[in-house]
Design a protein around this motif. Structure first.
Motif, mmCIF file in Angstrom:
data_model
loop_
_atom_site.group_PDB
_atom_site.id
_atom_site.type_symbol
_atom_site.label_atom_id
_atom_site.label_comp_id
_atom_site.label_asym_id
_atom_site.label_seq_id
_atom_site.Cartn_x
_atom_site.Cartn_y
_atom_site.Cartn_z
ATOM 1 N N VAL A 73 57.827 6.888 -6.416
ATOM 2 C CA VAL A 73 56.551 7.273 -7.030
ATOM 3 C C VAL A 73 56.799 7.809 -8.432
ATOM 4 N N LEU A 74 57.770 8.713 -8.573
ATOM 5 C CA LEU A 74 58.084 9.266 -9.889
ATOM 6 C C LEU A 74 58.622 8.187 -10.824
ATOM 7 N N GLN A 75 59.426 7.277 -10.290
ATOM 8 C CA GLN A 75 59.938 6.193 -11.127
ATOM 9 C C GLN A 75 58.799 5.316 -11.632
ATOM 10 N N ALA A 76 57.836 5.019 -10.763
ATOM 11 C CA ALA A 76 56.684 4.210 -11.174
ATOM 12 C C ALA A 76 55.872 4.940 -12.243
ATOM 13 N N LEU A 77 55.700 6.257 -12.094
ATOM 14 C CA LEU A 77 54.992 7.038 -13.111
ATOM 15 C C LEU A 77 55.739 7.006 -14.440
ATOM 16 N N TRP A 78 57.060 7.140 -14.391
ATOM 17 C CA TRP A 78 57.861 7.096 -15.620
ATOM 18 C C TRP A 78 57.742 5.723 -16.275
ATOM 19 N N ASP A 79 57.878 4.675 -15.476
ATOM 20 C CA ASP A 79 57.787 3.314 -16.015
ATOM 21 C C ASP A 79 56.437 3.082 -16.683
ATOM 22 N N TRP A 80 55.366 3.494 -16.013
ATOM 23 C CA TRP A 80 54.031 3.311 -16.579
ATOM 24 C C TRP A 80 53.901 4.084 -17.889
ATOM 25 N N GLY A 81 54.366 5.332 -17.899
ATOM 26 C CA GLY A 81 54.291 6.146 -19.113
ATOM 27 C C GLY A 81 55.116 5.573 -20.247
ATOM 28 N N ALA A 82 56.293 5.033 -19.941
ATOM 29 C CA ALA A 82 57.138 4.428 -20.975
ATOM 30 C C ALA A 82 56.457 3.199 -21.570
ATOM 31 N N GLU A 83 55.833 2.396 -20.711
ATOM 32 C CA GLU A 83 55.119 1.213 -21.204
ATOM 33 C C GLU A 83 53.927 1.622 -22.061
ATOM 34 N N ALA A 84 53.175 2.621 -21.613
ATOM 35 C CA ALA A 84 52.016 3.088 -22.373
ATOM 36 C C ALA A 84 52.448 3.667 -23.715
ATOM 37 N N SER A 85 53.539 4.407 -23.715
ATOM 38 C CA SER A 85 54.046 4.991 -24.952
ATOM 39 C C SER A 85 54.492 3.897 -25.917
ATOM 40 N N ALA A 86 55.170 2.882 -25.394
ATOM 41 C CA ALA A 86 55.622 1.777 -26.233
ATOM 42 C C ALA A 86 54.431 1.014 -26.815
ATOM 43 N N ARG A 87 53.391 0.829 -25.999
ATOM 44 C CA ARG A 87 52.181 0.156 -26.495
ATOM 45 C C ARG A 87 51.525 0.964 -27.603
ATOM 46 N N ASP A 88 51.445 2.272 -27.390
ATOM 47 C CA ASP A 88 50.768 3.139 -28.353
ATOM 48 C C ASP A 88 51.551 3.339 -29.632
ATOM 49 N N SER A 89 52.875 3.477 -29.508
ATOM 50 C CA SER A 89 53.677 3.792 -30.688
ATOM 51 C C SER A 89 54.538 2.638 -31.164
#
Length: 146
Positions: free
Chosen positions: A118-134
């Motif tokens: 669950v935490l890994q999925a949250l990290w992966d999603w956040g990393a993808e969102a951060s990469a999209r945003d920045s």
């Protein structure tokens, strides 16, 4: 009050089924309820630094001083509170070992270990969102659990 994401109403899927199986009629609700599995999970991980404590315990059982050394930005009060909260949620167990001085080890319960993906999925999603945003890969203290 319904939750929104970008102005659109977001519903919690309280009961999920693998693709191809019919949805449970209780699956779509407009507001989370205390019985909602998503809300139960979020309540167990509630509070700043909680996921970092779980991350450290995913690496193996630790003493309080080992957790303090691994998470120096946490105050003693916050770490104690998070360990107590995780214990009440059935995520962490406290093992007091005999002898002097008293030795206590903290470890994840089997339920707590199941939070790893669950935490890994949250990290992966956040990393993808951060990469999209920045336009760059996320760089944070929590880093991937892998």
């Amino acid at each position: 009050m319904p939750h929104t994401l970008g102005g659109d109403l977001v519903t919690h899927r309280t009961v999920g089924h693998p693709a191809g199986l019919p949805d449970d009629p209780r699956a779509n609700v407009t507001e989370p309820t205390p019985e909602c599995p998503v809300e139960i999970t979020l309540a167990a991980l509630h509070g700043r630094w909680t996921t970092l404590v779980v991350r450290e315990l995913l690496r193996g059982d630790r003493s309080y001083s080992e957790l303090r050394a691994a998470l120096p930005m946490l105050s003693d009060k916050v770490l104690s509170d998070r360990l107590a909260q995780l214990g009440e949620a059935g995520v962490v167990e406290r093992d007091r070992r005999p002898g002097w001085p008293p030795r206590v080890r903290y470890a994840l319960t089997p339920s707590g270990h199941r939070l790893g993906p669950v935490l890994q999925a949250l990290w992966d999603w956040g990393a993808e969102a951060s990469a999209r945003d920045s336009g760059a890969e996320a760089d944070c203290a929590t880093s991937s659990l892998r």
